[in-house]
Design an enzyme around this catalytic site. Structure first.
Site, PDB file in Angstrom:
ATOM      1  N   ASP A  15      13.525  79.303  57.854  1.00 32.42           N
ATOM      2  CA  ASP A  15      12.733  78.679  56.785  1.00 32.42           C
ATOM      3  C   ASP A  15      13.550  77.690  55.959  1.00 32.42           C
ATOM      4  O   ASP A  15      13.154  76.539  55.758  1.00 32.42           O
ATOM      5  CB  ASP A  15      12.171  79.738  55.816  1.00 32.42           C
ATOM      6  CG  ASP A  15      11.010  80.521  56.421  1.00 32.42           C
ATOM      7  OD1 ASP A  15      10.416  80.036  57.407  1.00 32.42           O
ATOM      8  OD2 ASP A  15      10.714  81.608  55.902  1.00 32.42           O
ATOM      9  N   ARG A  95      17.423  88.150  42.122  1.00 36.64           N
ATOM     10  CA  ARG A  95      16.769  86.840  41.942  1.00 36.64           C
ATOM     11  C   ARG A  95      17.143  86.113  40.659  1.00 36.64           C
ATOM     12  O   ARG A  95      17.391  84.911  40.686  1.00 36.64           O
ATOM     13  CB  ARG A  95      15.254  86.964  42.057  1.00 36.64           C
ATOM     14  CG  ARG A  95      14.776  87.431  43.420  1.00 36.64           C
ATOM     15  CD  ARG A  95      15.224  86.525  44.537  1.00 36.64           C
ATOM     16  NE  ARG A  95      14.953  87.148  45.823  1.00 36.64           N
ATOM     17  CZ  ARG A  95      15.354  86.693  46.994  1.00 36.64           C
ATOM     18  NH1 ARG A  95      16.074  85.585  47.071  1.00 36.64           N
ATOM     19  NH2 ARG A  95      15.066  87.339  48.098  1.00 36.64           N
ATOM     20  N   ASP A 124       9.191  87.083  44.943  1.00 42.40           N
ATOM     21  CA  ASP A 124      10.417  86.313  44.717  1.00 42.40           C
ATOM     22  C   ASP A 124      10.155  84.920  44.158  1.00 42.40           C
ATOM     23  O   ASP A 124      10.933  84.413  43.351  1.00 42.40           O
ATOM     24  CB  ASP A 124      11.231  86.240  46.015  1.00 42.40           C
ATOM     25  CG  ASP A 124      11.802  87.609  46.372  1.00 42.40           C
ATOM     26  OD1 ASP A 124      12.126  88.369  45.439  1.00 42.40           O
ATOM     27  OD2 ASP A 124      11.915  87.926  47.563  1.00 42.40           O
ATOM     28  N   SER A 176      11.567  90.985  58.352  1.00 42.36           N
ATOM     29  CA  SER A 176      12.128  90.089  57.346  1.00 42.36           C
ATOM     30  C   SER A 176      13.029  90.954  56.463  1.00 42.36           C
ATOM     31  O   SER A 176      12.600  91.970  55.922  1.00 42.36           O
ATOM     32  CB  SER A 176      10.996  89.470  56.533  1.00 42.36           C
ATOM     33  OG  SER A 176      11.484  89.086  55.272  1.00 42.36           O
TER      34      SER A 176
HETATM   35  N1  ARG Z   1       9.156  93.938  47.817  1.00 41.94           N
HETATM   36  C1  ARG Z   1      10.508  93.782  47.406  1.00 41.94           C
HETATM   37  C2  ARG Z   1      10.593  93.055  46.088  1.00 41.94           C
HETATM   38  O1  ARG Z   1       9.661  92.464  45.704  1.00 41.94           O
HETATM   39  C3  ARG Z   1      11.360  93.159  48.475  1.00 41.94           C
HETATM   40  C4  ARG Z   1      11.257  91.700  48.643  1.00 41.94           C
HETATM   41  C5  ARG Z   1      12.087  91.257  49.798  1.00 41.94           C
HETATM   42  N2  ARG Z   1      12.186  89.845  49.805  1.00 41.94           N
HETATM   43  C6  ARG Z   1      12.310  89.116  50.886  1.00 41.94           C
HETATM   44  N3  ARG Z   1      12.414  87.837  50.720  1.00 41.94           N
HETATM   45  N4  ARG Z   1      12.321  89.628  52.088  1.00 41.94           N
HETATM   46  O2  ARG Z   1      11.587  93.088  45.419  1.00 41.94           O
END
Ligand code: ARG
Length: 410
Positions: A15, A95, A124, A176
């Site tokens: 990506d 983040r 995110d 992922s």
């Molecule tokens: N659901 C989790 C969160 O919101 C994990 C997110 C994982 N992010 C990713 N880009 N694969 O913190």
């Protein structure tokens, strides 16, 4: 006019690689990639070269491991942050720091646009953008994945081949994965079916509890003001400490989490996490608080902890309320010092021993033995007054022939 500069959050995956090229063409812009090292195992060595080959003019790789642990993770630990009771919030804690990195680089490079590779249905994007908006309100943020023409990974791969973008040729994992020192998040593939248990290959770092060592192992942790500082009496840096606990916890199948969670955008999602070190530390810290915090503070802090967890999840790290709540948390941690021993065995963390100079546990009060100093007779008057409102309610109800409260037996 000078060409526009775009600072891109870059992982080197498909990506973000496609994004670098796509942005440089669509905006006729100079691309600067930024990668934060939060302890993810994905390789960072060839990343600069890869970014250049993809069309970036410059790339930054920042080692944020210590800052992540000391300024972000330890705060979450002191707060006892567990989203919806289970998720230690690894991705969510990372983040805001990555948002800060992007802002720092944008300022340094005099760029007026930053871009990230988050999708339009995740958390995110919210965390990145709210963080960036707060730290640099005038910075423009782009999220190409929300608007570009590609509908599938295959289409992205075709674009990459067409533009000679180096993408890894290894067989793509069906999952992922987002990893840092506080934990790993695994999504997609078969995990989207809530009726299916996660297959063994979904787990990236931990052994299955069934396959884990047959011998239990103990770990003694020292806490100073809510922060772990030593293992078996030996001092370690934050990064060393979590790295060690992740490794030993993984061997014992500790920290596998399989949950349904509520995303910020209203979707329920099925998430699988691995967080061996975080699970050990959160349990140990909680136990230290049980020993050292007074009853009212302990109970009140549970509410604050829940609120902070939601705020971290929802991308509200850089907010006045978060700061205020963290001040409360910090003010509770002066006494959260001492030693705790836990046993790790087949996915379980069992507390074996805890002690603290601030322990409020008083054996003379607690004991049922002869050393007891508690004044048993005092309880009688206490209960009479404590129960008085309820006694009064029932009398009044009886006078008015209202019957017993609904939940009273008989
Ligand atoms: N659901 C989790 C969160 O919101 C994990 C997110 C994982 N992010 C990713 N880009 N694969 O913190």
């Amino acid at each position: 006019m000078a060409r526009k500069k775009i600072v891109v959050a870059y992982s080197g995956g498909l990506d973000t690689s496609v994004m670098v090229k796509w942005l440089s063409e669509k905006y006729d812009a100079e691309i600067i990639t930024v990668t934060g090292d939060l302890g993810q195992k994905a390789e960072l060595e060839n990343l600069e070269e890869k970014a250049r080959k993809t069309g970036a003019s410059k790339s930054y790789i920042a080692d944020l491991k210590s800052e992540f642990m000391e300024e972000y993770v330890w705060k979450a630990l002191k707060a006892g942050a567990l989203y919806e009771g289970d998720y230690p919030l690894a991705t969510a804690i990372g983040r805001p720091l990555l948002a800060k990195l992007m802002v720092d680089v944008a300022i340094k490079e005099n760029a007026d646009i930053v871009a990230h590779g988050c999708t339009g249905k995740g958390n995110d994007q919210v965390r990145f953008e709210v963080g960036i908006q707060t730290l640099a309100p005038d910075l423009q943020v782009l999220a190409p994945l929300r608007e570009w023409e590609f509908k599938s990974r295959e289409q992205e791969i075709d674009y990459a081949i067409e533009h000679s973008i180096p993408v890894s040729v290894t067989k793509e994992s069906p999952y992922s994965i987002d990893e840092n020192l506080w934990g790993t998040a695994i999504e997609c593939g078969i995990l989207e079916d809530t009726t299916e248990a996660p297959p063994e290959d979904a787990y990236q770092i931990t052994k299955s509890p069934i396959q884990a060592k047959d011998e239990p192992e103990t770990v003694t942790l020292t806490f100073e003001k809510g922060i772990p500082t030593a293992i078996e009496g030996n001092k370690y840096s934050a990064v060393e400490l979590i790295t060690y606990l992740n490794a030993i916890g993984a061997e014992h199948g500790i920290g596998r989490i399989d949950m349904i969670e509520n995303r910020v955008v209203g979707i329920k999602s099925r998430e699988v996490y691995e967080a061996p070190g975080a699970s050990i530390l959160l349990k140990a810290h909680h136990e230290m608080e049980k020993l050292t915090l007074d009853k009212d503070t302990f109970r009140y802090k549970q509410n604050v902890s829940n609120q902070i967890s939601n705020m971290i999840y929802d991308g509200q790290w850089f907010t006045p309320l978060f700061d205020s709540l963290m001040k409360f948390v910090d003010s509770t941690q002066d006494v959260v010092s001492g030693e705790i021993t836990v046993q790790l065995y087949k996915g379980n963390i069992t507390v074996l021993s805890r002690k603290s100079p601030f322990s409020l546990y008083n054996e003379e009060l607690a004991t049922y033995g002869t050393a007891d100093t508690f004044q048993h007779r005092d309880s009688e008057g206490f209960i009479n007054i404590y129960g008085l409102p309820y006694k009064t309610i029932t009398k009044v109800r009886n006078q008015n022939q209202m019957g017993k409260p609904e939940n009273a037996l008989g």
